[in-house]
Design a protein around this motif. Structure first.
Motif, PDB file in Angstrom:
ATOM      1  N   PHE A 258       0.818  -1.208   0.000  1.00  0.00           N
ATOM      2  CA  PHE A 258       0.000   0.000   0.000  1.00  0.00           C
ATOM      3  C   PHE A 258       0.853   1.260   0.000  1.00  0.00           C
ATOM      4  O   PHE A 258       0.597   2.194  -0.775  1.00  0.00           O
ATOM      5  N   LEU A 259       1.861   1.320   0.859  1.00  0.00           N
ATOM      6  CA  LEU A 259       2.680   2.530   0.947  1.00  0.00           C
ATOM      7  C   LEU A 259       3.540   2.734  -0.298  1.00  0.00           C
ATOM      8  O   LEU A 259       3.755   3.868  -0.726  1.00  0.00           O
ATOM      9  N   ALA A 260       4.027   1.651  -0.885  1.00  0.00           N
ATOM     10  CA  ALA A 260       4.796   1.793  -2.129  1.00  0.00           C
ATOM     11  C   ALA A 260       3.888   2.295  -3.253  1.00  0.00           C
ATOM     12  O   ALA A 260       4.289   3.155  -4.047  1.00  0.00           O
ATOM     13  N   PHE A 261       2.661   1.781  -3.313  1.00  0.00           N
ATOM     14  CA  PHE A 261       1.717   2.248  -4.327  1.00  0.00           C
ATOM     15  C   PHE A 261       1.367   3.714  -4.103  1.00  0.00           C
ATOM     16  O   PHE A 261       1.335   4.514  -5.046  1.00  0.00           O
ATOM     17  N   LEU A 262       1.129   4.096  -2.851  1.00  0.00           N
ATOM     18  CA  LEU A 262       0.811   5.483  -2.525  1.00  0.00           C
ATOM     19  C   LEU A 262       1.995   6.406  -2.836  1.00  0.00           C
ATOM     20  O   LEU A 262       1.814   7.495  -3.397  1.00  0.00           O
ATOM     21  N   GLY A 263       3.189   5.978  -2.513  1.00  0.00           N
ATOM     22  CA  GLY A 263       4.374   6.778  -2.831  1.00  0.00           C
ATOM     23  C   GLY A 263       4.564   6.928  -4.324  1.00  0.00           C
ATOM     24  O   GLY A 263       4.938   7.998  -4.814  1.00  0.00           O
ATOM     25  N   HIS A 264       4.298   5.860  -5.076  1.00  0.00           N
ATOM     26  CA  HIS A 264       4.400   5.925  -6.539  1.00  0.00           C
ATOM     27  C   HIS A 264       3.372   6.893  -7.107  1.00  0.00           C
ATOM     28  O   HIS A 264       3.689   7.687  -8.007  1.00  0.00           O
ATOM     29  N   LEU A 265       2.152   6.848  -6.588  1.00  0.00           N
ATOM     30  CA  LEU A 265       1.131   7.798  -7.055  1.00  0.00           C
ATOM     31  C   LEU A 265       1.516   9.234  -6.732  1.00  0.00           C
ATOM     32  O   LEU A 265       1.299  10.134  -7.548  1.00  0.00           O
ATOM     33  N   LEU A 266       2.057   9.469  -5.565  1.00  0.00           N
ATOM     34  CA  LEU A 266       2.464  10.826  -5.201  1.00  0.00           C
ATOM     35  C   LEU A 266       3.622  11.311  -6.064  1.00  0.00           C
ATOM     36  O   LEU A 266       3.739  12.514  -6.335  1.00  0.00           O
ATOM     37  N   LYS A 267       4.465  10.428  -6.495  1.00  0.00           N
ATOM     38  CA  LYS A 267       5.614  10.809  -7.301  1.00  0.00           C
ATOM     39  C   LYS A 267       5.248  11.002  -8.768  1.00  0.00           C
ATOM     40  O   LYS A 267       5.715  11.949  -9.412  1.00  0.00           O
ATOM     41  N   VAL A 268       4.393  10.137  -9.302  1.00  0.00           N
ATOM     42  CA  VAL A 268       4.111  10.141 -10.739  1.00  0.00           C
ATOM     43  C   VAL A 268       2.816  10.882 -11.067  1.00  0.00           C
ATOM     44  O   VAL A 268       2.792  11.731 -11.957  1.00  0.00           O
TER      45      VAL A 268
ATOM     46  N   MET B 156       6.303  15.462  -3.271  1.00  0.00           N
ATOM     47  CA  MET B 156       7.578  14.742  -3.341  1.00  0.00           C
ATOM     48  C   MET B 156       8.051  14.341  -1.941  1.00  0.00           C
ATOM     49  O   MET B 156       8.548  13.239  -1.739  1.00  0.00           O
ATOM     50  N   ARG B 157       7.903  15.253  -0.975  1.00  0.00           N
ATOM     51  CA  ARG B 157       8.289  14.926   0.393  1.00  0.00           C
ATOM     52  C   ARG B 157       7.375  13.834   0.960  1.00  0.00           C
ATOM     53  O   ARG B 157       7.833  12.913   1.643  1.00  0.00           O
ATOM     54  N   ALA B 158       6.075  13.911   0.652  1.00  0.00           N
ATOM     55  CA  ALA B 158       5.135  12.889   1.112  1.00  0.00           C
ATOM     56  C   ALA B 158       5.451  11.533   0.472  1.00  0.00           C
ATOM     57  O   ALA B 158       5.343  10.493   1.121  1.00  0.00           O
ATOM     58  N   ALA B 159       5.864  11.549  -0.807  1.00  0.00           N
ATOM     59  CA  ALA B 159       6.228  10.292  -1.472  1.00  0.00           C
ATOM     60  C   ALA B 159       7.451   9.672  -0.806  1.00  0.00           C
ATOM     61  O   ALA B 159       7.489   8.452  -0.570  1.00  0.00           O
ATOM     62  N   ASN B 160       8.438  10.494  -0.493  1.00  0.00           N
ATOM     63  CA  ASN B 160       9.643   9.981   0.181  1.00  0.00           C
ATOM     64  C   ASN B 160       9.305   9.420   1.571  1.00  0.00           C
ATOM     65  O   ASN B 160       9.873   8.409   1.995  1.00  0.00           O
ATOM     66  N   GLN B 161       8.364  10.053   2.278  1.00  0.00           N
ATOM     67  CA  GLN B 161       7.961   9.558   3.588  1.00  0.00           C
ATOM     68  C   GLN B 161       7.202   8.232   3.457  1.00  0.00           C
ATOM     69  O   GLN B 161       7.338   7.343   4.301  1.00  0.00           O
ATOM     70  N   CYS B 162       6.411   8.083   2.392  1.00  0.00           N
ATOM     71  CA  CYS B 162       5.725   6.803   2.149  1.00  0.00           C
ATOM     72  C   CYS B 162       6.735   5.696   1.874  1.00  0.00           C
ATOM     73  O   CYS B 162       6.590   4.576   2.384  1.00  0.00           O
ATOM     74  N   PHE B 163       7.761   6.014   1.078  1.00  0.00           N
ATOM     75  CA  PHE B 163       8.784   5.006   0.785  1.00  0.00           C
ATOM     76  C   PHE B 163       9.577   4.651   2.046  1.00  0.00           C
ATOM     77  O   PHE B 163       9.929   3.481   2.262  1.00  0.00           O
ATOM     78  N   ALA B 164       9.845   5.637   2.909  1.00  0.00           N
ATOM     79  CA  ALA B 164      10.561   5.365   4.159  1.00  0.00           C
ATOM     80  C   ALA B 164       9.722   4.473   5.073  1.00  0.00           C
ATOM     81  O   ALA B 164      10.240   3.528   5.687  1.00  0.00           O
TER      82      ALA B 164
END
Length: 134
Positions: free
Chosen positions: A28-38, A50-58
């Motif tokens: 879920f978090l990887a998918f959410l981070g990908h959506l925030l990035k792309v 971008m900061r929210a995507a990095n926090q999702c990936f972390a």
């Protein structure tokens, strides 16, 4: 120096449960981070995507580390095998549990019956009557 005790049934069950929930968190978090990035337009209300995507990936990496620890517990339990002493210790610790005061007389009699099994003349254990409840 004592050896490390076996994990036990509760530890194995917790490791299985933790690995399943952590795997779903990673996905879920990887998918959410990908959506925030792309595709930033799909998620509304994020000021710094971008900061929210990095926090999702972390956070996904933290969940991945929980998966690794769970897998290590499962592998340790599999390699260690079953220890008859530890299994009897678990049974003994469960039998030492006592219920709170305030049980009815009927419940106390049933608990005594459960704690001390009675043997019939042929050596078989007497069972409780069907429909008996605590």
């Amino acid at each position: 120096m004592e050896s490390i005790p076996a994990v036990g049934p509760r530890g194995v069950s917790c490791a299985k449960c933790c690995s399943i929930f952590s795997a779903s968190g990673v996905v879920f978090l990887a998918f959410l981070g990908h959506l925030l990035k792309v595709q930033r337009l799909y998620i509304v209300g994020v000021d710094h995507p971008m900061r929210a995507a990095n926090q999702c990936f972390a956070a996904a990496w933290i969940y991945a580390s929980c998966i690794i620890v769970s897998i290590l517990v499962l592998v340790y339990d599999k390699l260690r095998g079953s220890d008859p002493r530890s299994e009897s210790d678990y049974r003994r610790s469960n039998s030492d549990l006592r219920f709170a005061d305030g049980l009815t007389d009927r419940q106390n009699r049933l608990l005594e019956t459960l704690e001390r099994p009675r043997h019939d003349r042929d050596g078989s254990i007497e069972m409780l009557p069907q429909g008996t409840m605590l």
